[in-house]
Design a protein around this motif. Sequence first.
Motif, PDB file in Angstrom:
ATOM      1  N   ARG A   1       0.888  -1.074   0.160  1.00  0.00           N
ATOM      2  CA  ARG A   1       0.083   0.069  -0.015  1.00  0.00           C
ATOM      3  C   ARG A   1       0.863   1.320   0.062  1.00  0.00           C
ATOM      4  O   ARG A   1       1.757   1.428   1.031  1.00  0.00           O
ATOM      5  CB  ARG A   1      -0.821  -0.083   1.306  1.00  0.00           C
ATOM      6  N   ALA A   2       0.852   2.087  -1.102  1.00  0.00           N
ATOM      7  CA  ALA A   2       1.710   2.968  -1.181  1.00  0.00           C
ATOM      8  C   ALA A   2       1.355   4.435  -0.523  1.00  0.00           C
ATOM      9  O   ALA A   2       2.318   5.248  -0.338  1.00  0.00           O
ATOM     10  CB  ALA A   2       1.906   3.448  -2.769  1.00  0.00           C
ATOM     11  N   ALA A   3       0.330   4.660  -0.024  1.00  0.00           N
ATOM     12  CA  ALA A   3      -0.013   5.883   0.641  1.00  0.00           C
ATOM     13  C   ALA A   3       0.482   6.200   2.142  1.00  0.00           C
ATOM     14  O   ALA A   3      -0.045   5.410   2.734  1.00  0.00           O
ATOM     15  CB  ALA A   3      -1.582   5.887   0.438  1.00  0.00           C
ATOM     16  N   PHE A   4       1.250   7.167   2.190  1.00  0.00           N
ATOM     17  CA  PHE A   4       1.747   7.559   3.164  1.00  0.00           C
ATOM     18  C   PHE A   4       0.880   7.580   4.275  1.00  0.00           C
ATOM     19  O   PHE A   4       0.569   7.547   5.500  1.00  0.00           O
ATOM     20  CB  PHE A   4       2.943   8.796   3.188  1.00  0.00           C
ATOM     21  N   SER A   5      -0.031   8.805   3.913  1.00  0.00           N
ATOM     22  CA  SER A   5      -1.313   9.269   4.850  1.00  0.00           C
ATOM     23  C   SER A   5      -2.208   8.120   5.255  1.00  0.00           C
ATOM     24  O   SER A   5      -2.451   8.028   6.865  1.00  0.00           O
ATOM     25  CB  SER A   5      -1.981  10.366   4.084  1.00  0.00           C
ATOM     26  N   HIS A   6      -2.635   7.186   4.245  1.00  0.00           N
ATOM     27  CA  HIS A   6      -3.269   6.040   4.807  1.00  0.00           C
ATOM     28  C   HIS A   6      -2.885   5.139   5.765  1.00  0.00           C
ATOM     29  O   HIS A   6      -3.464   4.752   6.794  1.00  0.00           O
ATOM     30  CB  HIS A   6      -3.485   5.329   3.369  1.00  0.00           C
TER      31      HIS A   6
ATOM     32  N   GLU B   1      -5.035   4.044  -8.715  1.00  0.00           N
ATOM     33  CA  GLU B   1      -4.780   3.356  -7.431  1.00  0.00           C
ATOM     34  C   GLU B   1      -3.220   3.044  -7.656  1.00  0.00           C
ATOM     35  O   GLU B   1      -2.827   2.282  -8.362  1.00  0.00           O
ATOM     36  CB  GLU B   1      -5.474   2.354  -7.420  1.00  0.00           C
ATOM     37  N   LEU B   2      -2.306   3.520  -6.752  1.00  0.00           N
ATOM     38  CA  LEU B   2      -0.941   3.199  -6.664  1.00  0.00           C
ATOM     39  C   LEU B   2      -0.497   2.117  -5.852  1.00  0.00           C
ATOM     40  O   LEU B   2      -1.190   1.792  -4.637  1.00  0.00           O
ATOM     41  CB  LEU B   2      -0.148   4.317  -6.356  1.00  0.00           C
ATOM     42  N   GLN B   3       0.440   0.990  -6.538  1.00  0.00           N
ATOM     43  CA  GLN B   3       0.812   0.077  -5.647  1.00  0.00           C
ATOM     44  C   GLN B   3       2.416   0.255  -5.520  1.00  0.00           C
ATOM     45  O   GLN B   3       3.112   0.423  -6.415  1.00  0.00           O
ATOM     46  CB  GLN B   3       0.348  -1.250  -6.102  1.00  0.00           C
TER      47      GLN B   3
ATOM     48  N   ARG C   1       9.430   3.329  -5.887  1.00  0.00           N
ATOM     49  CA  ARG C   1       8.492   3.183  -7.325  1.00  0.00           C
ATOM     50  C   ARG C   1       7.242   2.690  -7.092  1.00  0.00           C
ATOM     51  O   ARG C   1       7.117   1.883  -6.662  1.00  0.00           O
ATOM     52  CB  ARG C   1       9.467   2.286  -8.080  1.00  0.00           C
ATOM     53  N   ASN C   2       6.206   3.529  -7.526  1.00  0.00           N
ATOM     54  CA  ASN C   2       4.895   3.306  -7.358  1.00  0.00           C
ATOM     55  C   ASN C   2       4.325   2.929  -8.668  1.00  0.00           C
ATOM     56  O   ASN C   2       4.485   3.820  -9.772  1.00  0.00           O
ATOM     57  CB  ASN C   2       4.140   4.108  -6.671  1.00  0.00           C
ATOM     58  N   PHE C   3       3.587   1.703  -8.761  1.00  0.00           N
ATOM     59  CA  PHE C   3       2.904   1.347 -10.154  1.00  0.00           C
ATOM     60  C   PHE C   3       1.366   1.728 -10.105  1.00  0.00           C
ATOM     61  O   PHE C   3       0.790   1.316  -8.656  1.00  0.00           O
ATOM     62  CB  PHE C   3       3.503   0.206 -10.451  1.00  0.00           C
ATOM     63  N   CYS C   4       0.814   1.770 -11.081  1.00  0.00           N
ATOM     64  CA  CYS C   4      -0.616   1.399 -11.156  1.00  0.00           C
ATOM     65  C   CYS C   4      -1.024   0.119 -10.843  1.00  0.00           C
ATOM     66  O   CYS C   4      -0.473  -0.776 -11.464  1.00  0.00           O
ATOM     67  CB  CYS C   4      -1.072   1.903 -12.682  1.00  0.00           C
ATOM     68  N   ARG C   5      -2.033   0.265 -10.044  1.00  0.00           N
ATOM     69  CA  ARG C   5      -2.396  -1.417  -9.703  1.00  0.00           C
ATOM     70  C   ARG C   5      -3.250  -2.112 -10.738  1.00  0.00           C
ATOM     71  O   ARG C   5      -2.728  -3.368 -10.871  1.00  0.00           O
ATOM     72  CB  ARG C   5      -3.365  -1.119  -8.471  1.00  0.00           C
TER      73      ARG C   5
ATOM     74  N   GLN D   1       2.039  -0.039 -14.818  1.00  0.00           N
ATOM     75  CA  GLN D   1       2.720   0.839 -15.300  1.00  0.00           C
ATOM     76  C   GLN D   1       3.434   1.862 -14.424  1.00  0.00           C
ATOM     77  O   GLN D   1       2.643   2.200 -13.303  1.00  0.00           O
ATOM     78  CB  GLN D   1       2.112   1.545 -16.233  1.00  0.00           C
ATOM     79  N   LEU D   2       4.748   2.111 -14.349  1.00  0.00           N
ATOM     80  CA  LEU D   2       5.248   2.999 -13.458  1.00  0.00           C
ATOM     81  C   LEU D   2       4.583   4.311 -13.480  1.00  0.00           C
ATOM     82  O   LEU D   2       4.623   4.997 -14.508  1.00  0.00           O
ATOM     83  CB  LEU D   2       6.627   3.334 -13.465  1.00  0.00           C
ATOM     84  N   ARG D   3       4.083   4.996 -12.403  1.00  0.00           N
ATOM     85  CA  ARG D   3       3.524   6.476 -12.362  1.00  0.00           C
ATOM     86  C   ARG D   3       3.999   7.360 -11.379  1.00  0.00           C
ATOM     87  O   ARG D   3       3.552   8.531 -11.484  1.00  0.00           O
ATOM     88  CB  ARG D   3       1.713   6.034 -12.141  1.00  0.00           C
ATOM     89  N   GLU D   4       4.629   6.998 -10.474  1.00  0.00           N
ATOM     90  CA  GLU D   4       5.335   7.866  -9.617  1.00  0.00           C
ATOM     91  C   GLU D   4       6.558   7.302  -9.079  1.00  0.00           C
ATOM     92  O   GLU D   4       6.899   6.190  -8.980  1.00  0.00           O
ATOM     93  CB  GLU D   4       4.321   7.906  -8.346  1.00  0.00           C
TER      94      GLU D   4
END
Length: 232
Positions: A77-82, A167-169, A202-206, A210-213
Amino acid sequence: MAIYREIATQLRDEIGARYISGDLLPSENQLAERFDVNRHTVRRAIDELVQDGLVRRHQGLGCRVVQKPIDYALHDRAAFSHNLNQIGLGLETEVLGRRITVLPDILAEQLALAEGTTVLEVQTRRFIGPDPVCLIRHYLFDLPDDALGGFVEGSLHSYLLQHFDLELQRGSTRLRARMPTFDECNQLAISRGVPVMEVYTRNFCRQTGQLREYSIARSRSDFFEYRVEPKP
């Protein structure tokens, strides 16, 4: 062992066993009387605790125990805040800047992207309560130039999910510790003796893979302990 180090060791043990975040240590005069030493010796002992990131000096108030490190799990789960909200900690976001820029050549090479790749760069600072705890530089790929015009607070990844169905993974993550720069000391309200932990992710579209961030986070080592969770 030097006397001040013996005092620092004893106080370090007491902080772990008896004190909570926000508690004040006894004054230097009280500690000097307790250990039957002069204030200079006590001050050197407290210097050790400050260097360890266990206490912070406050002018006119004394030495306050800082928050014990947060056990932060690095999982998909990539979200720091979450992730912080999941353990009961609210997180505030300050957007320091956003711009369209060319990805630095060294990063383009590392990420196997073409030289001159254009990205949307966002810089944020995160707070837990009044304390600044993390600086993050986000490089976002394949988004409109004005994609983050409305992003002013909260979770960046929640914003991307809500507005772009993205949604990032978390993919690969690298960590390293180093001493902070003067600018990082000012922005994170830490002394030069408190290391920062750099987390490269590296965060990818779930959905598509694809690499998105690509993000570079610099967090306070006195606030976080990172725990790597293996994939099930």
